[in-house]
Design an enzyme around this catalytic site. Structure first.
Site, PDB file in Angstrom:
ATOM      1  N   HIS A  39      -3.727  -5.058  -0.299  1.00 55.98           N
ATOM      2  CA  HIS A  39      -3.584  -5.519   1.083  1.00 55.98           C
ATOM      3  C   HIS A  39      -3.608  -7.044   1.133  1.00 55.98           C
ATOM      4  O   HIS A  39      -4.682  -7.648   1.217  1.00 55.98           O
ATOM      5  CB  HIS A  39      -4.718  -4.956   1.947  1.00 55.98           C
ATOM      6  CG  HIS A  39      -4.561  -3.520   2.292  1.00 55.98           C
ATOM      7  ND1 HIS A  39      -4.281  -3.075   3.559  1.00 55.98           N
ATOM      8  CD2 HIS A  39      -4.620  -2.398   1.521  1.00 55.98           C
ATOM      9  CE1 HIS A  39      -4.188  -1.757   3.574  1.00 55.98           C
ATOM     10  NE2 HIS A  39      -4.390  -1.322   2.337  1.00 55.98           N
ATOM     11  N   CYS A  66       0.831  -1.199   0.000  1.00 59.63           N
ATOM     12  CA  CYS A  66       0.000   0.000   0.000  1.00 59.63           C
ATOM     13  C   CYS A  66       0.874   1.261   0.000  1.00 59.63           C
ATOM     14  O   CYS A  66       1.619   1.488  -0.937  1.00 59.63           O
ATOM     15  CB  CYS A  66      -0.960  -0.040   1.187  1.00 59.63           C
ATOM     16  SG  CYS A  66      -2.212   1.256   1.180  1.00 59.63           S
ATOM     17  N   GLU A  79      -2.920  -8.982   3.497  1.00 59.26           N
ATOM     18  CA  GLU A  79      -3.422  -9.504   4.775  1.00 59.26           C
ATOM     19  C   GLU A  79      -4.944  -9.523   4.811  1.00 59.26           C
ATOM     20  O   GLU A  79      -5.547 -10.097   5.725  1.00 59.26           O
ATOM     21  CB  GLU A  79      -2.890  -8.644   5.934  1.00 59.26           C
ATOM     22  CG  GLU A  79      -3.653  -7.382   6.219  1.00 59.26           C
ATOM     23  CD  GLU A  79      -3.520  -6.291   5.165  1.00 59.26           C
ATOM     24  OE1 GLU A  79      -4.329  -5.347   5.176  1.00 59.26           O
ATOM     25  OE2 GLU A  79      -2.601  -6.385   4.320  1.00 59.26           O
TER      26      GLU A  79
END
Length: 385
Positions: free
Chosen positions: A356, A272, A358
């Site tokens: 992202h 990011c 995660e």
């Protein structure tokens, strides 16, 4: 009677039912296409100074709890400053629910608005870009619209804003919490293979948990830590986190640090804002996107494997691929608009992605990137011996 309004910088007023905190907040209006995970979205530090329009009409049905908060810094009570819904939040219907969304919004100081045609607002954003606006909630319906219009028009916008210090850590700390499991909750890391220093530009909890899952002892340092401070911790790897704001503004102090880290040839992984800052550190430029990417259903192609993954995204800036230097390879691309979504250096053990991996919320297609980072550290250690 309207008890909530969204006043755009061009003077347009959108009325609805006010929810959450009373008062007003100014920010940039974006839309998020995720169907669930609203608590994680609203507490993602990357949403600082933004008002989120949820395109999915039924928000609040799973309630809220203390486990799905993503912001790490307790001083940052929230991330997004406002939220816009199609329908008022419903009664929660989920075994993990500990409360209602509207009460949670009030407790965390988030101003919200329901009863809005979110399809029309989303279409407006797609056509004209993300507008600056003021969101306001007054139970008596009394609004000074002229003052709100002036405030929205006066706000300078996210361009040029360095927001990382507002949401990131202010001092160094260690992390050992691992991922949540049904019936067990969160665990704690037992075995350690590597030491990772994570630079906190607005890091999410689930990033730290996945690093712990991978057997990494994690030390988190503030965004303003310099290369000497980081390298003095003798890391096996360095992680550049997500975060809000204009990467060029944060890059004023972050870029020299990252350049120093690259010189050390310590394995480095960014996501990011960390991806954008890595791009700036190697000589590329970043650019503001008209509507950004916000959602949990974005298709991205990984050129290194030839596979397409569905990912979670939240960014309003992107690395300009046309400015990438010769020692940088483009590794990922958005299949929505062709924008750059990943790079790898050919002369350093460093890579990054725009999205992202995660998730939280979102699909887990990209968890492999944490294994890729671990493999890179293992390879570097093998070379040291």
């Amino acid at each position: 009677m309207a008890t909530g309004v969204l006043v755009l910088a061009d003077g347009e007023v959108i009325e609805g039912v006010g929810l959450g905190a009373t008062g007003s907040a100014v920010g940039e209006v974006c839309f998020n296409t995720a169907m669930t995970g609203y608590e994680e979205i609203l507490t993602d530090p990357s949403y600082a100074a933004q008002i989120i329009t949820f395109t999915f009409p039924h928000i609040g049905v799973v309630g809220v709890n203390d486990e799905d908060i993503e912001v790490v810094n307790p001083a940052a009570a929230t991330a997004a400053v406002g939220a816009v819904f199609r329908a008022p939040p419903s009664e929660p219907s989920n075994f993990r629910a500990k409360g209602r969304l509207d009460a949670w919004l009030k407790a965390r100081g988030v101003v919200a608005l329901a009863g809005v045609d979110t399809r029309a607002l989303t279409s407006l954003i797609r056509k004209n870009g993300m507008p600056n606006a003021v969101i306001a909630h007054a139970p008596d319906g009394a609004f000074d619209l002229d003052a709100l219009r002036a405030e929205a028009a006066r706000w300078p916008g996210i361009d040029g804003m360095d927001l990382a210090p507002e949401v990131g850590a202010t001092q160094r700390f260690d992390w050992d919490e691992t991922s949540w499991k049904l019936g067990e909750g969160f665990g704690h890391r037992k075995d350690t293979r590597f030491h990772v220093v994570a630079v906190d530009y607005g890091i999410k909890r689930n990033i730290l948990r996945l690093l712990s899952d991978a057997g990494c002892a994690v030390t988190v340092v503030p965004a303003t830590a310099d290369a000497d401070e980081i390298l003095a911790l003798k890391p096996d790897g360095i992680f550049l986190s997500n975060g809000p704001g204009d990467p060029a503004a944060t890059g004023e102090y972050a870029v020299p640090t990252i350049q120093g880290l690259l010189e050390s040839k310590t394995p480095l992984f960014g996501i990011c804002l960390g991806h954008q800052l890595l791009g700036l550190a190697v000589g590329a430029r970043t650019k503001k996107m008209p509507q950004g990417h916000h959602g949990a259903n974005h298709p991205v192609k990984d050129f290194t494997t030839g596979k397409v993954e569905i990912v979670s995204m939240n960014h309003g800036f992107a690395v300009d691929r046309d400015t990438l230097p010769e020692n940088v390879e483009e590794t990922h691309v958005s299949l929505f608009d062709g924008s750059n979504c990943g790079v790898a250096l050919t002369d350093r053990p460093a890579f990054s992605v725009q999205y992202h991996p995660e998730a939280s919320p979102g699909p887990r297609d990209s968890h492999y990137l944490f294994r890729r980072f671990v493999d890179m550290m293992a390879e570097a250690k093998k070379g040291d011996t």
